[in-house]
Design a protein around this motif. Sequence first.
Motif, short mmCIF file in Angstrom:
data_model
loop_
_atom_site.label_atom_id
_atom_site.label_comp_id
_atom_site.label_asym_id
_atom_site.label_seq_id
_atom_site.Cartn_x
_atom_site.Cartn_y
_atom_site.Cartn_z
N UNK A 1 -15.02 -7.05 7.65
CA UNK A 1 -14.78 -8.04 6.60
C UNK A 1 -13.32 -7.99 6.19
N UNK A 2 -12.75 -9.14 5.90
CA UNK A 2 -11.35 -9.20 5.50
C UNK A 2 -11.24 -8.98 3.99
N UNK A 3 -11.03 -7.73 3.61
CA UNK A 3 -10.92 -7.37 2.20
C UNK A 3 -9.54 -7.68 1.63
N UNK A 4 -8.60 -8.04 2.47
CA UNK A 4 -7.25 -8.32 1.99
C UNK A 4 -6.61 -7.07 1.43
N UNK A 5 -6.13 -7.14 0.19
CA UNK A 5 -5.49 -6.00 -0.45
C UNK A 5 -6.44 -5.21 -1.34
N UNK A 6 -7.72 -5.53 -1.29
CA UNK A 6 -8.71 -4.76 -2.02
C UNK A 6 -9.04 -3.49 -1.24
N UNK A 7 -9.18 -2.33 -1.92
CA UNK A 7 -9.42 -1.08 -1.20
C UNK A 7 -10.89 -0.87 -0.83
N UNK A 8 -11.59 -1.93 -0.48
CA UNK A 8 -13.02 -1.85 -0.16
C UNK A 8 -13.30 -1.62 1.32
N UNK A 9 -12.25 -1.40 2.10
CA UNK A 9 -12.43 -1.20 3.53
C UNK A 9 -13.35 -0.02 3.81
N UNK A 10 -14.20 -0.16 4.83
CA UNK A 10 -15.15 0.90 5.16
C UNK A 10 -14.47 2.12 5.78
N UNK A 11 -13.43 1.90 6.55
CA UNK A 11 -12.86 2.99 7.35
C UNK A 11 -11.41 3.24 6.96
N UNK A 12 -11.11 4.51 6.76
CA UNK A 12 -9.77 4.95 6.36
C UNK A 12 -9.31 6.07 7.27
N UNK A 13 -8.03 6.04 7.63
CA UNK A 13 -7.46 7.17 8.34
C UNK A 13 -7.11 8.29 7.37
N UNK A 14 -6.59 9.38 7.92
CA UNK A 14 -6.24 10.55 7.12
C UNK A 14 -4.92 10.38 6.37
N UNK A 15 -4.12 9.46 6.81
CA UNK A 15 -2.85 9.20 6.14
C UNK A 15 -1.69 9.91 6.83
N UNK A 16 -0.53 9.31 6.69
CA UNK A 16 0.70 9.90 7.21
C UNK A 16 1.79 9.76 6.15
N UNK A 17 2.54 10.84 5.96
CA UNK A 17 3.55 10.86 4.91
C UNK A 17 4.82 10.16 5.38
N UNK A 18 5.31 9.26 4.54
CA UNK A 18 6.61 8.63 4.76
C UNK A 18 7.50 8.99 3.58
N UNK A 19 8.63 9.59 3.87
CA UNK A 19 9.58 9.99 2.82
C UNK A 19 10.92 9.34 3.11
N UNK A 20 11.40 8.59 2.13
CA UNK A 20 12.68 7.92 2.25
C UNK A 20 13.65 8.59 1.28
N UNK A 21 14.58 9.33 1.83
CA UNK A 21 15.47 10.12 0.99
C UNK A 21 16.74 10.45 1.76
N UNK A 22 17.83 10.57 1.02
CA UNK A 22 19.08 10.99 1.65
C UNK A 22 19.27 12.50 1.51
#
Length: 121
Positions: free
Chosen positions: A100-121
């Motif tokens: 289902x196209x949930x758009x920007x709602x966090x109702x998605x059934x499946x989620x990955x574990x996540x990956x860290x993105x750090x933007x810094x000098x």
Amino acid sequence: QLQLVESGGGLVQPGGSMRLSCTDSGFILKHYAIGWFRQAPGKEREGVSWISSLGGTNYVESVKGRFTISRDNDKNTVYLQMNSLKPEDTAVYYCVADMYEWGFSPEYDYWGQGTQVTVSS
């Protein structure tokens, strides 16, 4: 069920670029709406971008013109190309999927574990 795996996170300087990848070894992602969410420390989880099964793309206002979501169905992978990165883009980025196209709602059934993105000098 889907087991989404993200890759491509890390440390980048402001103004730099990074590409995140999301794939699944057992299911064909082209049948699913795929999105990217992010969560920064102390902040709410936020939908960043999503792509429909037909290839339609959507972006939150803060990343329009800087981020591009795309699919490579041959590689069963969805990408998030991030350019002109800013310190405020720092977060854990999650790949999500659903029929289902949930758009920007966090109702998605499946989620990955996540990956860290750090933007810094």
